[in-house]
Design an enzyme around this catalytic site. Structure first.
Site, PDB file in Angstrom:
ATOM      1  N   THR A 283       0.813  -1.232   0.000  1.00  0.00           N
ATOM      2  CA  THR A 283       0.000   0.000   0.000  1.00  0.00           C
ATOM      3  C   THR A 283       0.843   1.278   0.000  1.00  0.00           C
ATOM      4  OG1 THR A 283      -0.037  -0.115   2.412  1.00  0.00           O
ATOM      5  CG2 THR A 283      -1.916  -1.089   1.242  1.00  0.00           C
TER       6      THR A 283
ATOM      7  N   CYS B  93      18.136   4.902  -2.726  1.00  0.00           N
ATOM      8  CA  CYS B  93      17.803   5.577  -3.993  1.00  0.00           C
ATOM      9  C   CYS B  93      18.915   6.506  -4.464  1.00  0.00           C
ATOM     10  CB  CYS B  93      16.502   6.350  -3.851  1.00  0.00           C
ATOM     11  SG  CYS B  93      16.323   7.203  -2.293  1.00  0.00           S
TER      12      CYS B  93
ATOM     13  N   HIS C 215      15.039  12.523  -7.581  1.00  0.00           N
ATOM     14  CA  HIS C 215      16.234  13.049  -6.912  1.00  0.00           C
ATOM     15  C   HIS C 215      17.174  13.634  -7.967  1.00  0.00           C
ATOM     16  CE1 HIS C 215      14.969  11.309  -3.236  1.00  0.00           C
ATOM     17  NE2 HIS C 215      15.814  10.294  -3.117  1.00  0.00           N
TER      18      HIS C 215
HETATM   19  C1  2RA Z   1      15.025   9.298   1.352  1.00  0.00           C
HETATM   20  N1  2RA Z   1      16.683   7.751   0.526  1.00  0.00           N
HETATM   21  O1  2RA Z   1      15.143   9.884   0.271  1.00  0.00           O
HETATM   22  C2  2RA Z   1      15.735   7.994   1.586  1.00  0.00           C
HETATM   23  C3  2RA Z   1      14.759   6.856   1.705  1.00  0.00           C
HETATM   24  N2  2RA Z   1      14.052   6.651   0.507  1.00  0.00           N
HETATM   25  O2  2RA Z   1      14.332   9.707   2.294  1.00  0.00           O
END
Ligand code: 2RA
Length: 343
Positions: free
Chosen positions: A11, A127, A247
């Site tokens: 979810t 990530c 990102h």
């Molecule tokens: C963040 N890399 O960006 C960490 C967890 N996804 O908060």
């Protein structure tokens, strides 16, 4: 024989992306189980036109399961070994097992050879590490990397659906002339919270004794493990920015040999999963608003360092929920299916 697949954390933002990607990529399965904590059990979800009731995840949930896609979180600590004990190959997006010497830490385009020595659990890197290494592996192929300086501009999706909702709520409040009342960022469990809208928070996860955050040390430790080279000097700064899903990272990388920009550009463009977006005359460079919901990582602003001929600066952007989490994990499973690595 098509595998029996279980998604743990169905979810959450990453779990939902697993479902989207399984549909999009026609990931094969003979049976699918959607699992979550007791809080979410009982909810419904549709996959490939069929409705599933989300079950509470228990060790026995993994009886007969071939592949466990774990979206992340502390639940992996208990259920990872329980699932692996039952013959399930666990691909875990949490940080729990990433530095365990018995657990491969894998970006399939970067170090697929590490998948073969798994003992039941394979860890998905953080990530920000995945996105950076998709740019650096093609460079590493040209010349050994000696030093990395990286500053990240991380999307609120890294803090899950709550992080995404917090940005929306704060922007609405601000535009309505109301006070922005943060609850989530920089981390839900910390005593203080700050608005992320119209702000930047240089704090992700908790700070360590050495003055670096856990998020920053993940970029150091995970890069060393994935590149099998602890000598690479890595200087990280990770910050949260008011962006929803992608990102971005500013990277300086120094290599053993001097490399031409052309050679670097060619190597990156030839690297599966990485795309060059780098044409200043055309004002082409990666931007998070445009890389979201995409599978590839985009690299631009490639330029020699002004003082060090063996160093280049580059700008990297990629979708945190896709390549930064769910897609990378699913690609590990795809690689294993393609190479018939399931016993
Ligand atoms: C963040 N890399 O960006 C960490 C967890 N996804 O908060």
């Amino acid at each position: 024989k098509k595998p029996v697949v279980a998604i743990l954390g169905a979810t959450g933002a990453v779990g939902q992306e697993f479902i989207r990607l399984i549909e999009e990529r026609n990931f094969p399965y003979s049976e699918l189980k959607l699992l979550a904590s007791s809080r979410s059990a009982g909810k419904k979800a549709t996959v490939n036109g069929r409705e599933y009731t989300i079950e509470e995840a228990k060790p026995e949930s993994f009886n007969g399961v071939d592949i466990g896609l774990f979206a992340g979180g502390s639940i992996s600590k208990e259920l990872g070994p329980e699932a692996a004990r039952r013959g399930c190959v666990v691909i875990d997006n949490s940080s729990t097992f990433r530095m365990d010497p018995e657990v491969p830490l894998v970006v399939p385009e970067v170090n697929p050879e590490d998948i073969s020595w798994h003992k039941g659990i394979i860890a998905n890197p953080n990530c920000s590490t995945i996105i950076m290494l998709m740019a650096l592996k093609p460079i590493q192929n040209l010349s050994k990397i000696k030093k990395i300086v990286v500053s990240t501009y991380q999307a609120v999706s890294g803090a899950g659906k709550e992080g995404i909702d917090e940005l929306t709520d704060e922007v609405k409040a601000y535009l309505n002339g109301e006070e922005m009342i943060p609850h989530i960022l920089p981390s839900k469990s910390l005593p203080k919270h700050y608005p992320i809208a119209f702000n930047i928070i240089p704090h992700i996860d908790t700070f360590q004794e050495n003055g670096y955050s856990k998020e920053e040390m993940k970029m150091v430790n995970e890069t060393h493990k994935i590149f099998h080279d602890d000598a690479i000097e890595i200087s990280p700064t990770t910050a949260r920015v008011p962006v929803y899903r992608s990102h971005s990272e500013s990277v300086l990388v120094e290599t053993e040999d001097e490399l031409s920009i052309e050679a670097i550009r060619k190597a990156i463009d030839a690297f599966p999963g990485a795309q060059i977006q780098d044409n200043l005359q055309e004002m082409e460079y990666p931007m998070p608003l445009y890389t979201s919901d995409k599978n590839d990582v985009y690299i631009g602003r490639i330029r020699k360092d002004l003082y060090n001929a063996k160093a280049v600066n580059l700008w990297v952007t990629g979708d945190q929920i896709r390549k930064g989490a769910a897609l990378n994990a699913l690609q590990i499973a795809e690689y294993m299916l393609d190479h018939e690595m399931f016993k």
